[in-house]
Design a protein around this motif. Sequence first.
Motif, mmCIF file in Angstrom:
data_model
loop_
_atom_site.group_PDB
_atom_site.id
_atom_site.type_symbol
_atom_site.label_atom_id
_atom_site.label_comp_id
_atom_site.label_asym_id
_atom_site.label_seq_id
_atom_site.Cartn_x
_atom_site.Cartn_y
_atom_site.Cartn_z
ATOM 1 N N ILE A 178 0.858 -1.192 0.000
ATOM 2 C CA ILE A 178 0.000 0.000 0.000
ATOM 3 C C ILE A 178 0.893 1.240 0.000
ATOM 4 O O ILE A 178 1.882 1.298 0.736
ATOM 5 N N VAL A 191 5.024 0.507 8.663
ATOM 6 C CA VAL A 191 5.060 1.700 7.799
ATOM 7 C C VAL A 191 6.508 2.130 7.560
ATOM 8 O O VAL A 191 7.283 2.272 8.500
ATOM 9 N N ILE A 227 3.528 -0.921 3.981
ATOM 10 C CA ILE A 227 2.906 0.390 3.732
ATOM 11 C C ILE A 227 4.041 1.385 3.490
ATOM 12 O O ILE A 227 4.837 1.656 4.393
ATOM 13 N N PRO A 261 -1.168 6.776 6.888
ATOM 14 C CA PRO A 261 -0.615 5.410 6.872
ATOM 15 C C PRO A 261 -0.823 4.646 8.172
ATOM 16 O O PRO A 261 -1.035 3.433 8.144
#
Length: 277
Positions: free
Chosen positions: A105, A190, A137, A116
């Motif tokens: 993503i 992330v 992410i 995020p």
Amino acid sequence: MTSPDYDHFCRLIRQKSGLVLTPEKAYLVSSRLAPLARAEGLGTVENLLALLRAGASDALVQQAVDVMATHESYFFRDTAPFEQLANAVLPPLIAARQTQRSLRIWCAACSSGQEPYSVAMILKEMGPKLAGWKLDILATDMSEPILRKASTGLYNDFEVNRGLSPERQTRWFKRETDGWRVSPALQQMVRFRPHNLLQGSAGLGVFDVVFCRNVLIYFDIETKRQILDHVRRAMAPDGSLLLGSAETVLGVSSAVEPVPGLRGLYRPTDGAASRSA
Ligand SMILES: C[S@@+](CC[C@H](N)C(=O)[O-])C[C@H]1O[C@@H](n2cnc3c(N)ncnc32)[C@H](O)[C@@H]1O
């Protein structure tokens, strides 16, 4: 404020960030540049504009670009995109990726990180459906100072009270002296990285979902079209794109098309999901 220095500044900002400044934005420019002019010991905005035109350091130019960008963001902004992610986007992707068991993503223009981390919460809350999957992410923004804030995962009371339910705050944040820290479980999902949307998407890889929200509104139509083309190239054929509530591709680009009934959600026009729809 209209002057050769102001006109030069508008061109500079457009060239570096895509942000369109018009004479009507002079008040905004003045109020945002004033603290930078003082911090640089230049006294007035006029002096700063003159220096930027005469030839300032790259670092000062970058600071001026940063202060002109709007970094407003909050958790689960607008609610609907995150419900769409959980209910309309992830279920078919999970079914289609059973062999690879991985999802990528991209939060393009992620600002201070609330977007995020909201995505990470949604993925975690899918529970066993994504247990053991490789979840990546990538969160990018052109502003390095805002990315430094995002990567600390630390938010003040005002920020955690914008968009987060008390249940999520308790589950995913820990109180520290300076504020509320995102849990390590979310932080490790992330990756923050500087990236300017004007530079295309080469080298970022292919994504199953792209969030590109509340940034296209600042660009002219040609810039929007180029960015949407780049984003499309970074999407899997059955990938999804989520735009902001004030953003549309209609009359801008045919690279992606709206998903009927799901406002703000787009699929590649020539993608697998579109063909089978
Ligand atoms: C209003 S925030 C949106 C944050 C988040 N996507 C949301 O919807 O809450 C816009 C962000 O876009 C970033 N931005 C503006 N121009 C950009 C560009 N050319 N490339 C990458 N990021 C950019 C700004 O630095 C800012 O952090």
